[in-house]
Each structure stands twice: as C-alpha cells, then as structure tokens.
Write a protein that holds these residues in place. Sequence first.
Motif, PDB file in Angstrom:
ATOM      1  N   ALA A 192       0.829  -1.212   0.000  1.00 19.85           N
ATOM      2  CA  ALA A 192       0.000   0.000   0.000  1.00 19.85           C
ATOM      3  C   ALA A 192       0.860   1.257   0.000  1.00 19.85           C
ATOM      4  O   ALA A 192       0.601   2.208  -0.763  1.00 19.85           O
ATOM      5  CB  ALA A 192      -0.932  -0.012   1.210  1.00 19.85           C
ATOM      6  N   PHE A 193       1.881   1.287   0.836  1.00 17.43           N
ATOM      7  CA  PHE A 193       2.747   2.470   0.872  1.00 17.43           C
ATOM      8  C   PHE A 193       3.554   2.609  -0.417  1.00 17.43           C
ATOM      9  O   PHE A 193       3.842   3.723  -0.857  1.00 17.43           O
ATOM     10  CB  PHE A 193       3.678   2.412   2.084  1.00 17.43           C
ATOM     11  CG  PHE A 193       3.050   2.927   3.352  1.00 17.43           C
ATOM     12  CD1 PHE A 193       2.727   4.269   3.489  1.00 17.43           C
ATOM     13  CD2 PHE A 193       2.789   2.074   4.404  1.00 17.43           C
ATOM     14  CE1 PHE A 193       2.138   4.758   4.651  1.00 17.43           C
ATOM     15  CE2 PHE A 193       2.205   2.542   5.582  1.00 17.43           C
ATOM     16  CZ  PHE A 193       1.877   3.887   5.708  1.00 17.43           C
ATOM     17  N   ALA A 194       3.909   1.475  -1.020  1.00 17.13           N
ATOM     18  CA  ALA A 194       4.626   1.545  -2.292  1.00 17.13           C
ATOM     19  C   ALA A 194       3.762   2.184  -3.371  1.00 17.13           C
ATOM     20  O   ALA A 194       4.266   2.939  -4.222  1.00 17.13           O
ATOM     21  CB  ALA A 194       5.069   0.140  -2.724  1.00 17.13           C
ATOM     22  N   LEU A 195       2.456   1.897  -3.349  1.00 18.38           N
ATOM     23  CA  LEU A 195       1.558   2.464  -4.349  1.00 18.38           C
ATOM     24  C   LEU A 195       1.479   3.979  -4.257  1.00 18.38           C
ATOM     25  O   LEU A 195       1.442   4.678  -5.284  1.00 18.38           O
ATOM     26  CB  LEU A 195       0.153   1.872  -4.187  1.00 18.38           C
ATOM     27  CG  LEU A 195      -0.050   0.416  -4.607  1.00 18.38           C
ATOM     28  CD1 LEU A 195      -1.473  -0.017  -4.283  1.00 18.38           C
ATOM     29  CD2 LEU A 195       0.245   0.202  -6.085  1.00 18.38           C
ATOM     30  N   ILE A 196       1.446   4.519  -3.051  1.00 21.33           N
ATOM     31  CA  ILE A 196       1.289   5.982  -2.923  1.00 21.33           C
ATOM     32  C   ILE A 196       2.613   6.715  -2.976  1.00 21.33           C
ATOM     33  O   ILE A 196       2.643   7.950  -3.104  1.00 21.33           O
ATOM     34  CB  ILE A 196       0.557   6.344  -1.607  1.00 21.33           C
ATOM     35  CG1 ILE A 196       1.458   6.069  -0.382  1.00 21.33           C
ATOM     36  CG2 ILE A 196      -0.768   5.614  -1.491  1.00 21.33           C
ATOM     37  CD1 ILE A 196       0.997   6.765   0.880  1.00 21.33           C
ATOM     38  N   ARG A 197       3.710   5.993  -2.890  1.00 23.12           N
ATOM     39  CA  ARG A 197       5.022   6.642  -2.763  1.00 23.12           C
ATOM     40  C   ARG A 197       5.335   7.619  -3.889  1.00 23.12           C
ATOM     41  O   ARG A 197       5.911   8.690  -3.640  1.00 23.12           O
ATOM     42  CB  ARG A 197       6.114   5.574  -2.667  1.00 23.12           C
ATOM     43  CG  ARG A 197       7.460   6.140  -2.274  1.00 23.12           C
ATOM     44  CD  ARG A 197       8.496   5.050  -2.200  1.00 23.12           C
ATOM     45  NE  ARG A 197       9.760   5.560  -1.662  1.00 23.12           N
ATOM     46  CZ  ARG A 197      10.913   4.918  -1.768  1.00 23.12           C
ATOM     47  NH1 ARG A 197      10.973   3.749  -2.379  1.00 23.12           N
ATOM     48  NH2 ARG A 197      12.006   5.427  -1.262  1.00 23.12           N
ATOM     49  N   PRO A 198       4.991   7.326  -5.152  1.00 24.45           N
ATOM     50  CA  PRO A 198       5.348   8.282  -6.219  1.00 24.45           C
ATOM     51  C   PRO A 198       4.512   9.556  -6.230  1.00 24.45           C
ATOM     52  O   PRO A 198       4.810  10.482  -6.981  1.00 24.45           O
ATOM     53  CB  PRO A 198       5.097   7.467  -7.507  1.00 24.45           C
ATOM     54  CG  PRO A 198       4.967   6.046  -7.082  1.00 24.45           C
ATOM     55  CD  PRO A 198       4.414   6.087  -5.703  1.00 24.45           C
ATOM     56  N   THR A 254      -3.276  -1.212 -11.379  1.00 24.08           N
ATOM     57  CA  THR A 254      -2.836  -0.036 -10.620  1.00 24.08           C
ATOM     58  C   THR A 254      -1.373  -0.160 -10.240  1.00 24.08           C
ATOM     59  O   THR A 254      -0.613   0.819 -10.327  1.00 24.08           O
ATOM     60  CB  THR A 254      -3.693   0.139  -9.356  1.00 24.08           C
ATOM     61  OG1 THR A 254      -5.063   0.295  -9.739  1.00 24.08           O
ATOM     62  CG2 THR A 254      -3.239   1.346  -8.550  1.00 24.08           C
ATOM     63  N   ALA A 255      -0.956  -1.342  -9.818  1.00 26.36           N
ATOM     64  CA  ALA A 255       0.456  -1.549  -9.493  1.00 26.36           C
ATOM     65  C   ALA A 255       1.330  -1.275 -10.707  1.00 26.36           C
ATOM     66  O   ALA A 255       2.387  -0.631 -10.598  1.00 26.36           O
ATOM     67  CB  ALA A 255       0.674  -2.975  -8.989  1.00 26.36           C
ATOM     68  N   GLU A 256       0.878  -1.727 -11.884  1.00 22.73           N
ATOM     69  CA  GLU A 256       1.638  -1.488 -13.114  1.00 22.73           C
ATOM     70  C   GLU A 256       1.711   0.003 -13.416  1.00 22.73           C
ATOM     71  O   GLU A 256       2.780   0.526 -13.772  1.00 22.73           O
ATOM     72  CB  GLU A 256       0.981  -2.236 -14.268  1.00 22.73           C
ATOM     73  CG  GLU A 256       1.734  -2.098 -15.587  1.00 22.73           C
ATOM     74  CD  GLU A 256       1.069  -2.869 -16.718  1.00 22.73           C
ATOM     75  OE1 GLU A 256       1.608  -2.859 -17.841  1.00 22.73           O
ATOM     76  OE2 GLU A 256      -0.005  -3.469 -16.483  1.00 22.73           O
ATOM     77  N   GLU A 257       0.585   0.711 -13.280  1.00 17.35           N
ATOM     78  CA  GLU A 257       0.567   2.148 -13.545  1.00 17.35           C
ATOM     79  C   GLU A 257       1.489   2.904 -12.600  1.00 17.35           C
ATOM     80  O   GLU A 257       2.135   3.889 -12.994  1.00 17.35           O
ATOM     81  CB  GLU A 257      -0.864   2.683 -13.417  1.00 17.35           C
ATOM     82  CG  GLU A 257      -1.802   2.217 -14.511  1.00 17.35           C
ATOM     83  CD  GLU A 257      -3.225   2.692 -14.267  1.00 17.35           C
ATOM     84  OE1 GLU A 257      -3.449   3.405 -13.260  1.00 17.35           O
ATOM     85  OE2 GLU A 257      -4.109   2.358 -15.084  1.00 17.35           O
ATOM     86  N   GLN A 258       1.536   2.451 -11.333  1.00 21.30           N
ATOM     87  CA  GLN A 258       2.364   3.125 -10.338  1.00 21.30           C
ATOM     88  C   GLN A 258       3.812   2.633 -10.363  1.00 21.30           C
ATOM     89  O   GLN A 258       4.638   3.086  -9.598  1.00 21.30           O
ATOM     90  CB  GLN A 258       1.787   2.901  -8.936  1.00 21.30           C
ATOM     91  CG  GLN A 258       0.409   3.517  -8.707  1.00 21.30           C
ATOM     92  CD  GLN A 258       0.437   5.013  -8.852  1.00 21.30           C
ATOM     93  OE1 GLN A 258      -0.008   5.566  -9.863  1.00 21.30           O
ATOM     94  NE2 GLN A 258       0.990   5.709  -7.861  1.00 21.30           N
ATOM     95  N   ARG A 259       4.070   1.708 -11.279  1.00 17.29           N
ATOM     96  CA  ARG A 259       5.400   1.101 -11.420  1.00 17.29           C
ATOM     97  C   ARG A 259       5.848   0.486 -10.096  1.00 17.29           C
ATOM     98  O   ARG A 259       6.962   0.683  -9.613  1.00 17.29           O
ATOM     99  CB  ARG A 259       6.407   2.133 -11.931  1.00 17.29           C
ATOM    100  CG  ARG A 259       5.999   2.751 -13.268  1.00 17.29           C
ATOM    101  CD  ARG A 259       7.059   3.632 -13.848  1.00 17.29           C
ATOM    102  NE  ARG A 259       8.238   2.863 -14.276  1.00 17.29           N
ATOM    103  CZ  ARG A 259       9.329   3.394 -14.840  1.00 17.29           C
ATOM    104  NH1 ARG A 259       9.381   4.719 -15.031  1.00 17.29           N
ATOM    105  NH2 ARG A 259      10.346   2.645 -15.182  1.00 17.29           N
TER     106      ARG A 259
END
Length: 300
Positions: A192-198, A254-259
């Motif tokens: 979850a934190f990885a997703l918002i990190r960028p 979503t994970a792909e979009e957020q790399r």
Amino acid sequence: MTDNAVASRTSLTLLGAGAMGTALARAWLAAGHRVTVWNRTPARAEALAAEGAAVAASAAEAVAANRLVIACLLDDASVGEALEGADLAGRDLVNLTTGTPAQGRTRATWAEARGARFLDGGIMAVPPMVGQPESGGYVFYSGSPELFEEHRDTLAVPVGTRWAGADPGFAALHDVALLSAMSGMFAGITHAFALIRPEDIAPKDFAPLLADWLTAMAPAVHQTADQLESGDYTGNVVSNLAMQVAGNTTLLRTAEEQRVSPELLTPYMALMERRLAQGHGDEDGTGIVELLDLRPGASA
C-alpha cells in the motif's frame, strides 16, 4: 517491599542474557525474585549482576541453583548444547526459546527423559513490552499443566500468560500462526505504501486511513473461523471469490501504472484463481485453506 515478601518470591534460573533474556531478568528482579543467570558470553550478564542477579559460571551450575529453570536462548540447538551437561532431575524447565511445534514436542520428550517437567513458551512481545503491565504482551505456554499452575504467578511477572494446551507443540504453533498472519499484514502494508510513494500523498496522512481500514477488516477472522468449523464456506459471504478475482485485475493494473512490483500480492492471487477454477466462485477466501493443506489425502 518487606524482607518476608522478598523471601516468598520464587528463586529461578535464567539461561540467556540477550535482549529478551535481560528484559525478563530485570522484571523478575524488580519484583523481588532471586535470579541466577547464565550466558554463553559472560560479559552480557554483568549488567544483571549489578542489579542483583547471581551469575553462574556454567549452565550446569545455573541449573543446579534452582528448581525453576527458564531458557531464553538463540534457538533449539542452543538449548540442547547449554543443557548437555546439566542435571535436570527434579527440575522444572520452561523453554522460552523460539522454535517450531515439532521442536517443542521433541524437547519435551528430551527433558522428561532426564527427569524434568517441561513447558514450552511462545513470547508474543518484544523486549520493551516486558515488565510493562499495560503493554499487551503475553506468552503462550504448553506442556505440563501441573508445572504451569504451580509457577503461573512467577511466569506472569514479566508479561501475561496464556495457556495453549498440554501438547508441548501448541505454544509454538500459536506463536508462529499469529506471526505468519502478521507477516501477511505487513506485506499488504508495504504494498500500500509503495503504491502511494510516487505521488504527493504524505505517508503520515495515509497511515491513519490504512490503520482504520485494517481494523475494520479484522473481524473477518471470526467469520473464517465459523466457516472452517461448519465446513460451509458460503455462509454470510459478502464479496465472493469470483468477484474478488475479477477485482484483482484492477489491483494489478494499478500496481503497473504506479510502477510497483506486484510480487507481494500475486502468490495469494494465484491461489484465489486456482480455487475459483475448481468451481468455488460462490465462496469467499476461506476455501483457500484447502489448497494449503499438504497432508496425504487432503482435498487440495
């Protein structure tokens, strides 16, 4: 504390003066118990000696000093090595060393063959929680019921006690089961934190939302338990497996979009898809337990 009160406290031996062992020893010392301590590296016991503990030159000497012997060492092999030359006849051995259920059962047989009663323990706490009554820490105990009842008050001094059963492996099993669930939770938190990190989203602002959401989802464990006991995995299902698998596409996209790598999610998703392919789309995730059962004759 009066001299009589101190005299009524149980004398005990503690093998191991690492971070957890030191915290345990300090709690017992603070409560007025006489503590004999041994550590493979003697220097680590010096601080406890300054606080009133007696330091034994060997594990065998430490065991001989008291009937109640508590081991808090690196691993199961360390317990065997430390006690190899000790006379355990008539001793009450409580093993708080982290291990597996099989190791707990084997160590119980080993101790009983040497004339000792045995308890295995699984510590559900970290050192700063020890000696803090409101910390919520506790230890699972399993093995000799008589030993547990006799020493329960002493064992409860550092942290609370929870009886797991007469099977010596149950303390470790409860311990590892809870830690395994925690690992899965931490995996989700990390993702979850990885997703918002960028993005321009402060982790400190997101954290309360995440904590509240996980708290709201926690009661699901009770439904899982009910379904496992009844054998009906379709009862009270709100979001069935077919819906969840379909929703996984959005999570992965979503994970792909957020790399962000999806590797913390995909193992569980693969099990969901496998269970769905077996025709269980009307269940929730409880049936995945069947896929994890590797015993001969299991339905997976």
